[in-house]
Design a protein around this motif. Structure first.
Motif, PDB file in Angstrom:
ATOM      1  N   UNK A 127       0.854  -1.194   0.000  1.00 40.15           N
ATOM      2  CA  UNK A 127       0.000   0.000   0.000  1.00 40.15           C
ATOM      3  C   UNK A 127       0.887   1.240   0.000  1.00 40.15           C
ATOM      4  N   UNK A 128       0.521   2.227  -0.801  1.00 40.62           N
ATOM      5  CA  UNK A 128       1.225   3.497  -0.744  1.00 40.62           C
ATOM      6  C   UNK A 128       0.751   4.287   0.472  1.00 40.62           C
ATOM      7  N   UNK A 129       1.709   4.757   1.279  1.00 44.55           N
ATOM      8  CA  UNK A 129       1.406   5.599   2.432  1.00 44.55           C
ATOM      9  C   UNK A 129       2.206   6.893   2.342  1.00 44.55           C
ATOM     10  N   UNK A 130       1.586   7.985   2.743  1.00 45.12           N
ATOM     11  CA  UNK A 130       2.313   9.250   2.873  1.00 45.12           C
ATOM     12  C   UNK A 130       2.738   9.397   4.329  1.00 45.12           C
ATOM     13  N   UNK A 131       4.034   9.533   4.544  1.00 42.72           N
ATOM     14  CA  UNK A 131       4.602   9.667   5.890  1.00 42.72           C
ATOM     15  C   UNK A 131       5.200  11.062   6.014  1.00 42.72           C
ATOM     16  N   UNK A 132       4.825  11.770   7.073  1.00 44.84           N
ATOM     17  CA  UNK A 132       5.349  13.116   7.299  1.00 44.84           C
ATOM     18  C   UNK A 132       5.804  13.256   8.748  1.00 44.84           C
ATOM     19  N   UNK A 133       7.045  13.675   8.938  1.00 41.68           N
ATOM     20  CA  UNK A 133       7.606  13.990  10.244  1.00 41.68           C
ATOM     21  C   UNK A 133       7.696  15.516  10.340  1.00 41.68           C
ATOM     22  N   UNK A 134       7.015  16.097  11.311  1.00 39.02           N
ATOM     23  CA  UNK A 134       6.853  17.545  11.375  1.00 39.02           C
ATOM     24  C   UNK A 134       7.300  18.068  12.736  1.00 39.02           C
ATOM     25  N   UNK A 135       8.094  19.121  12.713  1.00 38.85           N
ATOM     26  CA  UNK A 135       8.315  19.896  13.931  1.00 38.85           C
ATOM     27  C   UNK A 135       7.632  21.241  13.753  1.00 38.85           C
TER      28      UNK A 135
END
Length: 206
Positions: free
Chosen positions: A154-162
């Motif tokens: 499955x395609x997933x969008x992963x975002x790490x945000x500060x």
């Protein structure tokens, strides 16, 4: 953004799976600095899986070992975020997951000291680790999403945000993990950055 509100961004690095061919990768950002990338082992463009028309990047080596696949960038001030807000994000497709499979890693590679990494786990979670000292177990940030927030095939969008005093992990646009308010580290600077910015994985990830 952490609030979910849209805004115009000007990334300092943008790697597209449908730009380039073979083991040649280019920086598609509009940054004043064009970052040069080096592919290690079998990191390559692929048309087997594609989120956007044209292909993706296949990274399928031994995570962290001598057979590791990764894309490496040299150390640069663009990747030293200081106290600024920042986001690191990608689209990812995994055939299988194991612990310590890095979506990206940054910092000193010797014994994983002074490290900043976003990792996948065997429990299908995403872990964000920032180690501010050279001692294992003294992580300043060690947060993860619930198990099962990412899945294979499955395609997933992963975002790490500060954003401000907080760190967030978003999966497919949904907030899945948030740090404590007092977590404000950024330990890595160009003086200790031996590893640049790398992406590596184990079997069959894009």
């Amino acid at each position: 953004t952490a609030s979910g509100a849209g805004r115009t961004v000007d990334p300092v690095l943008l790697i597209r799976g449908n730009v380039g061919s073979g083991s040649s990768f280019s920086d598609s950002s509009t940054s004043t600095t064009t970052h040069t990338m080096t592919a290690n082992r079998n990191a390559t463009h692929s048309t087997t899986q594609s989120k956007f028309t044209g292909g993706s990047i296949k990274i399928d080596g031994d995570s962290g070992g001598t057979d590791a696949d990764y894309i490496k960038l040299d150390a640069h001030d663009d990747f030293v975020f200081g106290t600024d807000d920042f986001t690191i994000d990608c689209w990812m497709y995994g055939d299988s997951f194991a612990d310590y499979e890095a979506v990206f890693s940054h910092g000193c590679r010797t014994n994983n000291n002074m490290i900043h990494a976003l990792e996948l786990t065997a429990d299908e979670a995403v872990r964000w680790l920032i180690r501010a000292t050279s001692t294992d177990g003294t992580e300043t940030i060690d947060m993860r999403t619930p198990n099962g927030t990412v899945s294979t095939d499955t395609w997933h969008h992963i975002a790490a945000v500060r954003s401000g005093a907080y760190f967030y992990i978003f999966i497919d646009g949904v907030l899945q993990a948030k740090s404590d308010e007092d977590a404000q580290p950024w330990p890595i600077n160009t003086g200790v950055n031996q590893g640049g910015f790398t992406t590596r994985s184990s079997t069959g990830n894009y």
